[in-house]
Design an enzyme around this catalytic site. Structure first.
Site, PDB file in Angstrom:
ATOM      1  N   GLU A 116       0.827  -1.210   0.000  1.00  0.00           N
ATOM      2  CA  GLU A 116       0.000   0.000   0.000  1.00  0.00           C
ATOM      3  C   GLU A 116       0.865   1.265   0.000  1.00  0.00           C
ATOM      4  O   GLU A 116       0.361   2.357   0.273  1.00  0.00           O
ATOM      5  CB  GLU A 116      -0.950   0.020   1.216  1.00  0.00           C
ATOM      6  CG  GLU A 116      -1.818  -1.214   1.402  1.00  0.00           C
ATOM      7  CD  GLU A 116      -2.905  -1.383   0.337  1.00  0.00           C
ATOM      8  OE1 GLU A 116      -2.941  -0.574  -0.611  1.00  0.00           O
ATOM      9  OE2 GLU A 116      -3.687  -2.335   0.451  1.00  0.00           O
ATOM     10  N   HIS A 140      -2.805   2.116   8.304  1.00  0.00           N
ATOM     11  CA  HIS A 140      -3.854   1.277   7.717  1.00  0.00           C
ATOM     12  C   HIS A 140      -4.011   0.020   8.567  1.00  0.00           C
ATOM     13  O   HIS A 140      -3.018  -0.637   8.892  1.00  0.00           O
ATOM     14  CB  HIS A 140      -3.463   0.904   6.284  1.00  0.00           C
ATOM     15  CG  HIS A 140      -4.330  -0.157   5.676  1.00  0.00           C
ATOM     16  ND1 HIS A 140      -5.700  -0.025   5.538  1.00  0.00           N
ATOM     17  CD2 HIS A 140      -4.036  -1.375   5.162  1.00  0.00           C
ATOM     18  CE1 HIS A 140      -6.194  -1.109   4.970  1.00  0.00           C
ATOM     19  NE2 HIS A 140      -5.211  -1.952   4.734  1.00  0.00           N
ATOM     20  N   HIS A 142      -7.101  -3.332   9.828  1.00  0.00           N
ATOM     21  CA  HIS A 142      -8.310  -4.083   9.468  1.00  0.00           C
ATOM     22  C   HIS A 142      -9.196  -4.290  10.696  1.00  0.00           C
ATOM     23  O   HIS A 142      -9.443  -5.421  11.104  1.00  0.00           O
ATOM     24  CB  HIS A 142      -7.924  -5.461   8.906  1.00  0.00           C
ATOM     25  CG  HIS A 142      -7.187  -5.444   7.611  1.00  0.00           C
ATOM     26  ND1 HIS A 142      -6.794  -6.615   6.958  1.00  0.00           N
ATOM     27  CD2 HIS A 142      -6.772  -4.436   6.819  1.00  0.00           C
ATOM     28  CE1 HIS A 142      -6.163  -6.306   5.833  1.00  0.00           C
ATOM     29  NE2 HIS A 142      -6.117  -4.987   5.723  1.00  0.00           N
ATOM     30  N   GLU A 170     -17.898  11.566  22.175  1.00  0.00           N
ATOM     31  CA  GLU A 170     -16.558  12.073  21.840  1.00  0.00           C
ATOM     32  C   GLU A 170     -16.294  12.051  20.334  1.00  0.00           C
ATOM     33  O   GLU A 170     -15.382  12.735  19.861  1.00  0.00           O
ATOM     34  CB  GLU A 170     -15.469  11.288  22.585  1.00  0.00           C
ATOM     35  CG  GLU A 170     -15.118   9.955  21.963  1.00  0.00           C
ATOM     36  CD  GLU A 170     -13.954   9.241  22.652  1.00  0.00           C
ATOM     37  OE1 GLU A 170     -14.104   8.052  22.921  1.00  0.00           O
ATOM     38  OE2 GLU A 170     -12.911   9.863  22.898  1.00  0.00           O
ATOM     39  N   HIS A 211     -12.732  -4.190   3.713  1.00  0.00           N
ATOM     40  CA  HIS A 211     -11.279  -4.263   3.829  1.00  0.00           C
ATOM     41  C   HIS A 211     -10.773  -3.673   5.171  1.00  0.00           C
ATOM     42  O   HIS A 211     -10.298  -4.411   6.016  1.00  0.00           O
ATOM     43  CB  HIS A 211     -10.625  -3.542   2.642  1.00  0.00           C
ATOM     44  CG  HIS A 211      -9.141  -3.702   2.582  1.00  0.00           C
ATOM     45  ND1 HIS A 211      -8.431  -3.850   1.416  1.00  0.00           N
ATOM     46  CD2 HIS A 211      -8.204  -3.724   3.564  1.00  0.00           C
ATOM     47  CE1 HIS A 211      -7.138  -3.981   1.672  1.00  0.00           C
ATOM     48  NE2 HIS A 211      -6.978  -3.906   2.971  1.00  0.00           N
TER      49      HIS A 211
HETATM   50  P1  13P Z   1       1.181  -5.436   3.128  1.00  0.00           P
HETATM   51  O1  13P Z   1       1.634  -6.702   3.837  1.00  0.00           O
HETATM   52  O2  13P Z   1       1.756  -5.340   1.746  1.00  0.00           O
HETATM   53  O3  13P Z   1       1.446  -4.219   3.953  1.00  0.00           O
HETATM   54  O4  13P Z   1      -0.392  -5.564   2.909  1.00  0.00           O
HETATM   55  C1  13P Z   1      -1.250  -5.651   3.991  1.00  0.00           C
HETATM   56  C2  13P Z   1      -2.564  -5.031   3.722  1.00  0.00           C
HETATM   57  O5  13P Z   1      -3.297  -4.749   4.645  1.00  0.00           O
HETATM   58  C3  13P Z   1      -2.972  -4.748   2.322  1.00  0.00           C
HETATM   59  O6  13P Z   1      -4.088  -3.927   2.270  1.00  0.00           O
HETATM   60 ZN    ZN Z   2      -5.258  -3.961   4.128  1.00  0.00          ZN
END
Ligand code: 13P
Ligand code: ZN
Length: 274
Positions: A116, A140, A142, A170, A211
């Site tokens: 990413e 980023h 999940h 909040e 995602h």
């Molecule tokens: P990477 O291992 O390349 O960082 O990918 C993880 C991920 O969350 C892709 O969206």
């Molecule tokens: Zn991801």
């Protein structure tokens, strides 16, 4: 002494570990980039090696020219970062045209920056400009509750911001601009990276359908805290609708306006209210 003793690297590793402990980083999920300050570059430079080749990025981020970033590696597991940071993390330098990078530290086992990386660099570019250089972090992860909501709510900034703001008091204070949403797209380079960075002009958090989420912040505390607050609100929202009581009681538009006025939220995004 080693690069790993630098305070910024320790803070970075702590944030990765905190994300892992929250359950946001199954397998190799998630990635983190941090734009080093000039003082941090000076402090760490003795550990840098400038012999690697430049790698083209297929994007151009001119305002990030000659900046240095700590980044997680593609395919690396957050649960391993605290144990072997030198293998999981790298420091990259951006070239003078802003269209290539080279690794100057880390990735001891031969990894490359996260898949990413284009999204991260476009987001950094937008945020550096928008915050006068204040924002240094793109994160980023999940987190599962916010991802669940992408199967339930309309994929719009209005639907998500409204649901999250109305669930915890909040929330409008922590993210007064709201959150952006990207419909399902292929992760990695290309359209999703461009779309996310466009939304980052307005928002500090952008949800990716089915995602995860991207957030931006000036400090590790702020970026982590933003991810944490949004995910908590999403979890409570989900718990409530699971109990079948969603419509009974939430914060109203009038109350949200009151919060914005009481806390003097100059960035409050009134256009996301009814
Ligand atoms: P990477 O291992 O390349 O960082 O990918 C993880 C991920 O969350 C892709 O969206
Ligand atoms: Zn991801």
């Amino acid at each position: 002494m080693s690069m790993l003793d630098a305070e910024v690297v320790q803070e970075y590793i702590r944030m990765c570990d905190d994300g892992w402990l929250q359950g946001w980083h199954e397998r190799n999920a998630g990635n983190l980039t941090y734009r080093l300050t000039e003082a941090e570059v000076e402090e760490c430079e003795i550990y840098f090696d400038y012999t690697d080749d430049w790698v083209e990025m297929d994007i151009s981020v001119e305002n990030l020219a000659e900046e240095f970033f700590i980044t997680t590696g593609a395919g690396k597991y957050f649960r391993n970062i605290a144990l072997d940071a030198e293998d999981c993390l790298g420091v990259v330098e951006i070239n003078e045209d802003g269209d290539a990078y080279r690794v100057v530290w880390g990735f001891s086992g031969g990894a490359v920056p996260t898949s990413e990386f284009p999204s991260h660099m476009l987001n950094h570019s937008i945020k550096k400009e928008a915050t006068d250089g204040l924002n240094r972090i793109i994160y980023h992860a999940h987190p599962e509750a916010i991802v669940s909501l992408t199967s339930i709510l309309p994929l719009t900034a209005k639907a998500f911001s409204s649901a999250l703001w109305r669930t915890i008091t909040e929330c409008p204070i922590v993210f007064p601009a709201g959150v952006g949403v990207v419909e399902w797209m292929m992760p990695g380079a290309g359209e999703i990276a461009v779309k996310t960075s466009e939304l980052m002009e307005t928002f500090d958090a952008v949800v990716w359908a089915a995602h995860g989420m991207f957030v931006s912040g000036a400090t590790f505390d702020l970026a982590f805290g933003l991810m944490h607050t949004i995910e908590k609100s999403a979890r409570i929202y989900l718990n409530t609708i699971s109990a079948g009581k969603r419509s009974l009681r939430t914060i109203t538009d009038t109350q949200l306006r009151d919060i914005a006025e009481t806390f003097d939220l100059v960035d409050f995004n009134y256009s996301l209210l009814d």
